[in-house]
Design a protein around this motif. Structure first.
Motif, PDB file in Angstrom:
ATOM      1  N   ASP A  83      91.935 -11.827  54.783  1.00  0.00           N
ATOM      2  CA  ASP A  83      93.393 -11.820  54.514  1.00  0.00           C
ATOM      3  C   ASP A  83      94.141 -10.624  55.414  1.00  0.00           C
ATOM      4  O   ASP A  83      93.415  -9.720  55.580  1.00  0.00           O
ATOM      5  N   LYS A  84      95.195 -11.103  56.093  1.00  0.00           N
ATOM      6  CA  LYS A  84      95.836 -10.344  57.195  1.00  0.00           C
ATOM      7  C   LYS A  84      96.051  -8.701  56.640  1.00  0.00           C
ATOM      8  O   LYS A  84      96.046  -7.881  57.404  1.00  0.00           O
ATOM      9  N   GLU A  85      96.223  -8.759  55.280  1.00  0.00           N
ATOM     10  CA  GLU A  85      96.480  -7.271  54.898  1.00  0.00           C
ATOM     11  C   GLU A  85      95.478  -6.261  55.012  1.00  0.00           C
ATOM     12  O   GLU A  85      95.427  -5.234  54.725  1.00  0.00           O
ATOM     13  N   ILE A  86      94.352  -6.833  55.095  1.00  0.00           N
ATOM     14  CA  ILE A  86      92.908  -6.083  54.965  1.00  0.00           C
ATOM     15  C   ILE A  86      92.755  -5.575  56.566  1.00  0.00           C
ATOM     16  O   ILE A  86      92.376  -6.567  57.391  1.00  0.00           O
ATOM     17  N   GLN A  87      92.859  -4.541  56.770  1.00  0.00           N
ATOM     18  CA  GLN A  87      92.581  -3.819  58.216  1.00  0.00           C
ATOM     19  C   GLN A  87      91.594  -2.905  58.224  1.00  0.00           C
ATOM     20  O   GLN A  87      90.833  -2.557  59.384  1.00  0.00           O
ATOM     21  N   ASP A  88      91.159  -2.294  57.072  1.00  0.00           N
ATOM     22  CA  ASP A  88      89.961  -1.343  56.812  1.00  0.00           C
ATOM     23  C   ASP A  88      88.737  -1.645  57.309  1.00  0.00           C
ATOM     24  O   ASP A  88      88.241  -2.812  56.804  1.00  0.00           O
ATOM     25  N   LYS A  89      87.948  -1.117  58.164  1.00  0.00           N
ATOM     26  CA  LYS A  89      86.727  -1.586  58.821  1.00  0.00           C
ATOM     27  C   LYS A  89      85.589  -1.650  57.821  1.00  0.00           C
ATOM     28  O   LYS A  89      84.740  -2.555  57.560  1.00  0.00           O
ATOM     29  N   LYS A  90      85.607  -0.747  56.927  1.00  0.00           N
ATOM     30  CA  LYS A  90      84.512  -0.579  55.824  1.00  0.00           C
ATOM     31  C   LYS A  90      84.917  -1.647  54.600  1.00  0.00           C
ATOM     32  O   LYS A  90      83.940  -2.218  54.423  1.00  0.00           O
ATOM     33  N   THR A  91      86.032  -1.773  54.471  1.00  0.00           N
ATOM     34  CA  THR A  91      86.459  -3.129  53.639  1.00  0.00           C
ATOM     35  C   THR A  91      85.840  -4.466  54.011  1.00  0.00           C
ATOM     36  O   THR A  91      85.296  -5.301  53.622  1.00  0.00           O
ATOM     37  N   ILE A  92      86.422  -4.632  55.439  1.00  0.00           N
ATOM     38  CA  ILE A  92      85.844  -5.989  56.279  1.00  0.00           C
ATOM     39  C   ILE A  92      84.415  -6.107  56.062  1.00  0.00           C
ATOM     40  O   ILE A  92      83.613  -7.024  55.990  1.00  0.00           O
ATOM     41  N   GLU A  93      83.650  -4.766  56.359  1.00  0.00           N
ATOM     42  CA  GLU A  93      82.203  -4.950  56.123  1.00  0.00           C
ATOM     43  C   GLU A  93      81.606  -5.327  55.125  1.00  0.00           C
ATOM     44  O   GLU A  93      80.813  -5.501  54.880  1.00  0.00           O
TER      45      GLU A  93
END
Length: 141
Positions: A83-93
Motif C-alpha cells: 500500500d502507498k501509505e506504507i513508507q517505513d522500511k521496517k514495516t515493509i521488511e
C-alpha cells in the motif's frame, strides 16, 4: 485489519530434486527424517511499485561427510504491491518476511512436499511449520 499488501502473482520459479543413484535413494529413505530445512528470502523492487519476493526452501542432509545424499530445492516467487501509505522500511521488511510468508506458505509447502513425494520419499511430512514471526524477531535481536 486489512492487509497492507496485494499479491499479484505466485509461481514456482525453479524446482530441483537430485538423488544420484539407487544406493543413495535407499540410504536417504532411511535418514531423510534427519534432513534440515533451510529457508532463504530475498526481494527486489521491480517496475510500477511492485516487489518480487523469492522464497527458497532447501532440504538437505546436515551430515557434510555423507557421500549418499539427496537434495531438494524450490524457489517460489511472489510479486506484491505494498500500500502507498506504507513508507517505513521496517514495516515493509516485516510484510515481506512475515505477513507474505504466512499468506503464501501453504502453497510453498504444497509445492515442496509434492517435489519430495514425487522424488520417491512418500513418508516425508512437516510436523513443525516455520514460525515467521519468531524468526523475524530473532533476526532483530
Amino acid at each position: 485489519m486489512s492487509e497492507k499488501f496485494t499479491v499479484f502473482a505466485e509461481y514456482i520459479k525453479d524446482i530441483s530434486s537430485e538423488t544420484p543413484s539407487i544406493e543413495t535413494y535407499l540410504h536417504v529413505k532411511d535418514v531423510i527424517a534427519k534432513y534440515n530445512l533451510n529457508i532463504f528470502i530475498n526481494s527486489q523492487a521491480i517496475k510500477n511499485n511492485l516487489i518480487e519476493v523469492n522464497t527458497k526452501l532447501i532440504y538437505q542432509d546436515p551430515d557434510k561427510t555423507s557421500q549418499k545424499k539427496a537434495y531438494f530445492e524450490v524457489l517460489y516467487a511472489s510479486v506484491i504491491k505494498i500500500d502507498k501509505e506504507i513508507q517505513d522500511k521496517k514495516t515493509i521488511e516485516k510484510i515481506i518476511l512475515v505477513d507474505l510468508q504466512n499468506k503464501i506458505f501453504k502453497n510453498v509447502e504444497s509445492a515442496f512436499l509434492n517435489l519430495i513425494h514425487s522424488s520417491g520419499y512418500k513418508n516425508v511430512k512437516w510436523e513443525k511449520k516455520p514460525d515467521f514471526e519468531k524468526l523475524y524477531k530473532e533476526r532483530q535481536d
